[in-house]
Every structure is written in C-alpha cells, then in structure tokens.
Scaffold this motif. Sequence first.
Motif, PDB file in Angstrom:
ATOM      1  N   UNK A   1       0.866  -1.180   0.105  1.00 39.89           N
ATOM      2  CA  UNK A   1      -0.100  -0.095   0.096  1.00 39.89           C
ATOM      3  C   UNK A   1       0.774   1.247  -0.021  1.00 39.89           C
ATOM      4  N   UNK A   2       2.152   1.252   0.140  1.00 41.20           N
ATOM      5  CA  UNK A   2       2.941   2.510   0.095  1.00 41.20           C
ATOM      6  C   UNK A   2       2.996   2.846  -1.360  1.00 41.20           C
ATOM      7  N   UNK A   3       3.098   4.214  -1.542  1.00 41.53           N
ATOM      8  CA  UNK A   3       3.156   4.969  -2.756  1.00 41.53           C
ATOM      9  C   UNK A   3       4.443   5.246  -3.201  1.00 41.53           C
ATOM     10  N   UNK A   4       4.857   4.598  -4.523  1.00 39.97           N
ATOM     11  CA  UNK A   4       6.194   4.868  -4.978  1.00 39.97           C
ATOM     12  C   UNK A   4       6.181   6.249  -5.494  1.00 39.97           C
ATOM     13  N   UNK A   5       7.608   6.756  -5.574  1.00 41.69           N
ATOM     14  CA  UNK A   5       7.808   8.105  -6.107  1.00 41.69           C
ATOM     15  C   UNK A   5       7.211   8.146  -7.510  1.00 41.69           C
ATOM     16  N   UNK A   6       6.538   9.086  -7.880  1.00 45.52           N
ATOM     17  CA  UNK A   6       5.756   9.503  -9.178  1.00 45.52           C
ATOM     18  C   UNK A   6       6.774  10.043 -10.266  1.00 45.52           C
ATOM     19  N   UNK A   7       6.711   9.412 -11.354  1.00 46.30           N
ATOM     20  CA  UNK A   7       7.658   9.674 -12.460  1.00 46.30           C
ATOM     21  C   UNK A   7       7.028  10.529 -13.278  1.00 46.30           C
ATOM     22  N   UNK A   8       7.776  11.873 -13.834  1.00 46.22           N
ATOM     23  CA  UNK A   8       7.360  12.841 -14.666  1.00 46.22           C
ATOM     24  C   UNK A   8       7.503  12.591 -16.031  1.00 46.22           C
ATOM     25  N   UNK A   9       8.311  11.410 -16.380  1.00 42.81           N
ATOM     26  CA  UNK A   9       8.584  11.054 -17.685  1.00 42.81           C
ATOM     27  C   UNK A   9       7.502  10.710 -18.289  1.00 42.81           C
ATOM     28  N   UNK A  10       7.327  11.020 -19.713  1.00 41.44           N
ATOM     29  CA  UNK A  10       6.145  10.424 -20.401  1.00 41.44           C
ATOM     30  C   UNK A  10       6.567   9.007 -21.012  1.00 41.44           C
ATOM     31  N   UNK A  11       5.627   8.080 -20.865  1.00 44.98           N
ATOM     32  CA  UNK A  11       5.787   6.802 -21.401  1.00 44.98           C
ATOM     33  C   UNK A  11       4.684   6.509 -22.646  1.00 44.98           C
ATOM     34  N   UNK A  12       5.259   6.543 -23.547  1.00 46.57           N
ATOM     35  CA  UNK A  12       4.405   6.374 -25.006  1.00 46.57           C
ATOM     36  C   UNK A  12       4.318   4.961 -25.486  1.00 46.57           C
ATOM     37  N   UNK A  13       3.326   4.545 -25.554  1.00 49.54           N
ATOM     38  CA  UNK A  13       2.893   3.227 -25.958  1.00 49.54           C
ATOM     39  C   UNK A  13       1.828   3.243 -27.078  1.00 49.54           C
ATOM     40  N   UNK A  14       2.097   2.330 -28.052  1.00 46.96           N
ATOM     41  CA  UNK A  14       0.849   2.254 -29.208  1.00 46.96           C
ATOM     42  C   UNK A  14      -0.167   1.509 -28.440  1.00 46.96           C
ATOM     43  N   UNK A  15      -1.561   1.893 -28.831  1.00 48.84           N
ATOM     44  CA  UNK A  15      -2.779   1.092 -28.411  1.00 48.84           C
ATOM     45  C   UNK A  15      -2.851  -0.286 -28.540  1.00 48.84           C
ATOM     46  N   UNK A  16      -2.198  -0.949 -29.605  1.00 47.81           N
ATOM     47  CA  UNK A  16      -2.302  -2.174 -29.847  1.00 47.81           C
ATOM     48  C   UNK A  16      -1.392  -2.749 -28.745  1.00 47.81           C
TER      49      UNK A  16
ATOM     50  N   UNK B   1      -4.653   0.065 -35.089  1.00 48.28           N
ATOM     51  CA  UNK B   1      -4.643   0.584 -33.593  1.00 48.28           C
ATOM     52  C   UNK B   1      -3.136   1.123 -33.383  1.00 48.28           C
ATOM     53  N   UNK B   2      -2.935   2.094 -34.242  1.00 45.32           N
ATOM     54  CA  UNK B   2      -1.421   2.771 -33.979  1.00 45.32           C
ATOM     55  C   UNK B   2      -1.422   3.928 -33.145  1.00 45.32           C
ATOM     56  N   UNK B   3      -2.697   4.278 -32.745  1.00 41.71           N
ATOM     57  CA  UNK B   3      -2.642   5.505 -31.955  1.00 41.71           C
ATOM     58  C   UNK B   3      -1.739   5.475 -30.672  1.00 41.71           C
ATOM     59  N   UNK B   4      -1.364   6.628 -30.273  1.00 47.62           N
ATOM     60  CA  UNK B   4      -0.374   6.506 -29.033  1.00 47.62           C
ATOM     61  C   UNK B   4      -1.110   6.877 -27.702  1.00 47.62           C
ATOM     62  N   UNK B   5      -0.611   6.089 -26.712  1.00 47.98           N
ATOM     63  CA  UNK B   5      -0.971   6.554 -25.493  1.00 47.98           C
ATOM     64  C   UNK B   5       0.199   6.717 -24.664  1.00 47.98           C
TER      65      UNK B   5
END
Length: 419
Positions: free
Chosen positions: A20-35, A171-175
């Motif tokens: 239940x502890x909260x990890x340090x949040x990353x501010x770096x974007x992580x882009x993945x294909x929807x597929x 399904x090549x849109x980026x998330x």
Amino acid sequence: MKTQQCLYLLDSRSRTRAVGSTAEKSTTKEIMKASSVLQLFLEVAAKASEIATVIRKERALLNLLVEEKPEVRKNHQFFQDFKTLADVLIQETVRHFISQKIPNLGDSIYGEESNSFTNIKGDTIIVEVCHKQEETTDLLKKILDGNDEAAALLSEAIHNPPRINVSSETLDVEIDTSDCGVWIDPIDATGQYIKGDIGVEDENGITGDGLQCVAILIGMFQKSSGRPLLGVVVQPFAQWNSGTKSWTSTTVWGICHKKLQATSFQPSAIKGGTQPMIVMSKSESEHVHNALSSKYKLISASGAGYKILITVMGLANAYVLSHQSIYRWDCCALHAILLALGGGIVSYKHAVEMASKSQVQLTASDLENLQLNYMKAAGAIASRRCSLPNSAESLPGIIAYRSADDAITILNLLKLIDL
C-alpha cells in the motif's frame, strides 16, 4: 481461535516496500501504441478468466474461500455481499502483470477489493503475486490448507502466458501511460458467481440471473481528463454446453482515444419494429419505473457490468440506475467501449438535474459534458487499493446508452418525476 497471517505473494523487486505504500511518481512520459496496451490487457483478462473458471470447477474450494465483507464495506443494495479469493487473486494478477510491462502504471491501478483476505478458518492473508510460479504454488498451498492440486491449477492459471495476438494495423494511436490509471472489477456479479446457477436466456437473448451475468472488467482512463479510453470485458461463463458440461468465455474490447474509435465486434443494431427496452436493477424505484414504462419495455438482470454489456451489445437501448449502488470499477471498461460505439455513460443525478433546469432540449454536446469522470473518487485517488470507503466513492446513479437520442428521450421522461 482465529489467527492472522501475512503471506506476502510478492514480486522480488517489491519485497522491501510496505503493502500500500506509494512509490515516487515519474514525470517522464511513457508512450505506447494502443495495440501494445490492448495486447497486455487481453492477456491479463485471459488469465483472470482462467482463475475464475478454475475456482468454480471445485465447489469445495469455492466454499472454503468465500468471505463475507464487513458491514462498512458492503454495497448496501444487497443484504449480503461477498469477497472471494477469486476476486483477490484476479485483481492482484492483473495488477502484477500490468505493472511488470508498464511500471509507471503500478501505483495507478485501482480495484474493488483490498488484497487482504480472510478464509473460513479465520486466517487473514495479504495476497500478491509471486515472481516465480513455484513460489506462488507453495504459498497458495498454505492458503488452501494443503490442497496441492488446487494450488497448482491456480498458480498455472496465473503464470501461464495466454496465446493472444492483436492486429496493430488500425490501432497505431499513441497512449501516454504516465497519464493513465486503471480500474478493475475482478468479479462483477459476485453473488451469481458464488451461487453457480446456469441462467436461462430469454427471447431477447438476455439472461436475468446465473453465471452468464458474471464479468471481469478492466478499464484504462486518462488522468488529466478523467475519461475512459480503453476497456476489456470478459464473460468467463458466457455460454454453457450441456453436452460437454463446459463453459465458453466471451471477450469484448473497445478503444476511444484521440481519433481512434474501435471495438472487437460488429455491434448489432438496436432492434427496430419492437418496443425499445431499458435494463434496470431489481431494486429500482417505482417512480423511475412509472416514468420510463410509457415509452420503454423494462427488464431486469443481475450484475452492473452485465447490464451495461447488454446495452453495449444492442440487446437493450439503455441501462438506468437512479440510486448510489455503483462504482467507477463497474463502469470504466464498458464506458470506453460505449464511447467507441458513439454512446456513453452519464451521471444520473447530474443529467436529470440539467434536463429539469434546461429551458431547451438537451443535445449530444450536453451529454458529452455529463460523462462520468474516473479521476474524482472522493476528491482524489489516494490509495493503490481502493476498497476502503473514503476512496471508493459511489456514483449518484448512471444512464448508460448506445444512442444519444435514447439518452435524451430517457432524460425527458425522468425530469417529469419531480414536476
């Protein structure tokens, strides 16, 4: 005498942190294909379905693992509410494997259940998934009081990679997964799952009760907007084969993100030439029944997820719920699918209030502004596991619909209740 155990089924990388502890949040974007995201979600959904099936196959095992929820955590629509090891194992399996592939989602995966489970022997267990299958098997043996066969079957269901391939052509849109969260309902219609009855399909293709109403719901939403963007829904017990005495599962998915609107199936049109239908809860108020029955045939079914799925598949025009007995984990996955089909889910309370106060008829644009938001749970989502009352804010009813015209017609009928 009751004992309390802490059997941590932990990934080896997580052993040094408290549950239940909260990890340090990353501010770096992580882009993945929807597929790629969809491929992962379908894989964990297949694992979840197998876990649910394995547990249901052995009645003695199911009886051993059922735990009634404490009063403070109950859904007050029901006299009894249950949490099973199936719920806990599925939720932690989904969390584990999504976190492995998309680490920055790890602290943004929220579910109905906590990972604390108490069996009928009085043992309280903290459940998470092990890094190795053998470790999971050994720990499940302790949970299952030495039932080696059941432990091995469950461990295999958790760790075996399913064979699923998603076509990526459209399904090549980026998330940006760093701006995303996930809502899980590991077993929707838990009461039906525990009873284990085989439901009977009516002339409309709808099963009011039974295992067919059970669903596993995994939905991804965008934190910055609160909108759902991807959903996977599995019915582990969709069809019963009386000859082989076995079940066939059904999986439905949908994506609505940026310019992409895609689903896994060709949805049927809402049946024309017959009276339109609305699916409702058996406990729905008489006032709402009376308001809607002038235009729609009203039917009932078990399971919030199943009722929304009926709407998704075009078996009903809408699902209307006027009271606070539904949560974001019930809606997120199916909401994404409905948006991909041109429909949606709006807040019952706020939509009826707007319709009542408006001097002109509502439009599709008005409905867009009333869509459920998945980030506003008790003001903010504070905990990785959202089974506690202060982080599991119920919704003030919903209207789920395939067609904006139906939603507007329904609101025009409902606004007359208080006049």
